[in-house]
Design a protein around this motif. Structure first.
Motif, PDB file in Angstrom:
ATOM      1  N   SER A  77       0.817  -1.219   0.000  1.00 38.60           N
ATOM      2  CA  SER A  77       0.000   0.000   0.000  1.00 38.60           C
ATOM      3  C   SER A  77       0.848   1.267   0.000  1.00 38.60           C
ATOM      4  CB  SER A  77      -0.940   0.002   1.216  1.00 38.60           C
ATOM      5  OG  SER A  77      -0.187  -0.028   2.428  1.00 38.60           O
ATOM      6  N   GLU A  79       3.008   3.615  -1.872  1.00 39.53           N
ATOM      7  CA  GLU A  79       3.243   3.910  -3.275  1.00 39.53           C
ATOM      8  C   GLU A  79       4.723   4.115  -3.566  1.00 39.53           C
ATOM      9  OE1 GLU A  79       2.284   4.131  -7.166  1.00 39.53           O
ATOM     10  OE2 GLU A  79       0.975   3.587  -5.471  1.00 39.53           O
ATOM     11  N   MET A  82       6.220   0.767  -3.946  1.00 41.79           N
ATOM     12  CA  MET A  82       5.725   0.132  -5.166  1.00 41.79           C
ATOM     13  C   MET A  82       6.504   0.629  -6.384  1.00 41.79           C
ATOM     14  SD  MET A  82       3.198  -2.042  -4.634  1.00 41.79           S
ATOM     15  CE  MET A  82       2.167  -2.056  -6.083  1.00 41.79           C
ATOM     16  N   LYS A  83       6.873   1.905  -6.375  1.00 43.76           N
ATOM     17  CA  LYS A  83       7.635   2.442  -7.496  1.00 43.76           C
ATOM     18  C   LYS A  83       9.046   1.870  -7.555  1.00 43.76           C
ATOM     19  CE  LYS A  83       5.159   6.856  -7.801  1.00 43.76           C
ATOM     20  NZ  LYS A  83       5.277   8.330  -7.695  1.00 43.76           N
ATOM     21  N   ARG A 123       2.170  -5.588 -10.840  1.00 45.73           N
ATOM     22  CA  ARG A 123       2.116  -4.389 -10.006  1.00 45.73           C
ATOM     23  C   ARG A 123       0.691  -3.891  -9.837  1.00 45.73           C
ATOM     24  NH1 ARG A 123       4.407   0.391 -13.096  1.00 45.73           N
ATOM     25  NH2 ARG A 123       2.355   0.042 -14.061  1.00 45.73           N
ATOM     26  N   ASP A 124      -0.089  -3.873 -10.949  1.00 44.11           N
ATOM     27  CA  ASP A 124      -1.468  -3.404 -10.867  1.00 44.11           C
ATOM     28  C   ASP A 124      -2.317  -4.322 -10.005  1.00 44.11           C
ATOM     29  OD1 ASP A 124      -0.734  -1.351 -12.538  1.00 44.11           O
ATOM     30  OD2 ASP A 124      -1.477  -2.327 -14.366  1.00 44.11           O
ATOM     31  N   ARG A 127      -1.606  -3.409  -6.452  1.00 43.14           N
ATOM     32  CA  ARG A 127      -2.223  -2.138  -6.094  1.00 43.14           C
ATOM     33  C   ARG A 127      -3.705  -2.299  -5.804  1.00 43.14           C
ATOM     34  NH1 ARG A 127       0.642   1.953 -10.459  1.00 43.14           N
ATOM     35  NH2 ARG A 127       2.433   2.546  -9.137  1.00 43.14           N
ATOM     36  N   GLU A 128      -4.361  -3.128  -6.581  1.00 43.44           N
ATOM     37  CA  GLU A 128      -5.785  -3.358  -6.364  1.00 43.44           C
ATOM     38  C   GLU A 128      -6.032  -4.185  -5.106  1.00 43.44           C
ATOM     39  OE1 GLU A 128      -7.434  -5.120  -9.830  1.00 43.44           O
ATOM     40  OE2 GLU A 128      -7.004  -3.399 -11.130  1.00 43.44           O
ATOM     41  N   PRO A 130      -3.562  -5.295  -2.030  1.00 46.32           N
ATOM     42  CA  PRO A 130      -2.265  -5.418  -1.352  1.00 46.32           C
ATOM     43  C   PRO A 130      -2.104  -6.705  -0.567  1.00 46.32           C
ATOM     44  CG  PRO A 130      -3.221  -3.227  -1.028  1.00 46.32           C
ATOM     45  CD  PRO A 130      -4.273  -4.081  -1.650  1.00 46.32           C
TER      46      PRO A 130
END
Length: 424
Positions: A77, A79, A82-83, A123-124, A127-128, A130
């Protein structure tokens, strides 16, 4: 008696010569039709032969261990994490499990079997949801374009196979085990353009074409019908009217690229409208389509018998009432037919749209009339000019879709004509 026989013989010989000429003329006509049909069959066979495989996609189904430690990710969660996370490593590990003979030195060759955008899919998904972190999930990804080409065209001399022998052996094994599989290519109809052939689709071009056609129809049909009614029913017969009619007929034969130059000069350079948007494309195609609609609408109005006008005027109807209540409804089938044929011609145009910037590389599907967009013919033009054979395959498939729309529109015009026309 002898003279009568000689005259009869001359008549018989003359008839034989005439019949021979008629048979030759008929044979020439049949031969011309056969040549045209043969060329059409060859064209369709070539397009379908090259493009039918574009409706098939190659996928890879893997058991992916979404290991946070391997990805350098503690919180899905976050960001920022995640990057910075490595979403490629879990995919390589999952694929190497399916290829036991692959060692650490083969990691690069293994990675080249997966689509470069597969990491974005992982990755998506995180994100949807976690909560998928540190779990094992069965996921399906698009294969690399080189794998797609090999699976669909192995042994075809027209396609260059870029996989090495080791990779080909791996793909054969994975295909036999069902890890690599093929299916209907829904991506082709659900995505816009892409640099990667396996992810390239025509949805953006279809939406752009529809938006452009809406603008064209909304402008060209009422203006064309109104102009035809005025010229045929109200305009006085003078030199000005004759000049307008001659120019309308001449504009119908003007090359379409001229209308593109006109749109570039007027709508973009003079009025400052944005490039590569459906509104400008629709305006340019309206200019190109108007002569066709006006000519066909005038022909439809002329086909209405004079007795209809005389009967309406005889019971006291005004000129406007005669036109709106009697002539226009009876001429509408011909007007609709001409308009649909003109729209079909506009749908297949490329040259005028290239000049107003609709040749741009557009990834996103347009949401409105002022969003950057492309159209199907331009999309075919872009893909056909690509050096990659996988794009040529998709160009042929896009041509098949475009031909389907064109044939459908012409069939609709014929059906409306048969359905609505009245015989006098």
């Amino acid at each position: 008696m002898t003279d009568q026989r000689s005259q009869a013989e001359l008549v018989r010989q003359s008839l034989k010569r005439r019949y021979r000429k008629e048979r030759r003329f008929r044979a020439y006509g049949i031969a011309a039709i056969a040549i045209a049909l043969s060329a059409l069959v060859i064209l369709f066979a070539d397009i379908i032969g090259k493009g039918h495989t574009a409706f098939i996609k190659t996928t890879v189904t893997l058991e992916v261990d979404i290991d946070g430690e391997a990805m350098y990710l503690d919180d899905a969660s976050d960001e920022r994490q995640m990057k910075m996370a490595d979403f490629v490593e879990p995919l390589i590990r999952a694929l190497m499990k399916e290829i036991p003979e692959a060692g650490e030195s083969d990691r690069d060759d293994v990675r080249d079997l997966i689509n470069p955008y597969a990491s974005n899919q992982l990755r998506d998904a995180l994100r949807e949801n976690p909560e998928l972190l540190n779990t094992t999930q069965t996921m399906t990804f698009l294969s690399h374009t080189d794998v797609d080409v090999y699976v669909k065209h192995a042994g075809d001399e027209n396609y260059s196979i870029k996989l090495n022998e080791k990779q080909q052996a791996w793909v054969d094994t994975l295909y036999e085990r069902g890890v690599v599989d093929t299916g209907f290519n829904d991506v082709f109809f659900s995505r816009g353009d892409s640099r990667d052939p396996s992810r390239a689709g025509i949805l953006g071009a279809i939406v752009g074409s529809l938006l452009t056609m809406v603008v064209t129809l909304a402008l060209s049909f009422p203006i064309g019908v109104a102009a035809a009614i005025y010229l045929e029913e109200f305009a006085p017969q003078n030199k000005l009217t004759d000049f307008i009619e001659v120019n309308i007929n001449n504009l119908a034969a003007v090359p379409s690229i001229i209308f593109g130059l006109l749109g570039l000069a007027v709508f973009i350079n003079l009025f400052g409208m944005p490039r590569s948007v459906p509104v400008v494309g629709g305006l340019v195609l309206t200019l190109m389509t108007l002569p066709t609609i006006i000519i066909s609408s005038r022909a439809a109005i002329k086909s209405v018998p004079p007795s209809i006008r005389e009967a309406a005027e005889g019971i006291g109807a005004s000129k406007m009432q005669v036109v709106l209540h009697h002539v226009l409804p009876l001429a509408m089938p011909g007007m609709l037919t001409g308009s649909i044929i003109g729209m079909a011609q506009a749908l297949g145009e490329t040259a005028p749209l290239l000049l107003i910037g609709m040749v741009a590389f557009i990834v996103d599907v347009p949401d409105g009339f002022f969003d950057s967009a492309t159209v199907l013919p331009v999309q075919v033009f872009l893909w056909a000019g690509s050096p990659e054979l996988a794009f040529i395959e998709r160009a042929s498939a896009a041509i098949m879709v475009l031909l389907t729309f064109l044939i459908g529109m012409n069939a609709l015009a014929i059906w409306l004509r048969k359905r609505l026309e009245r015989r006098w």
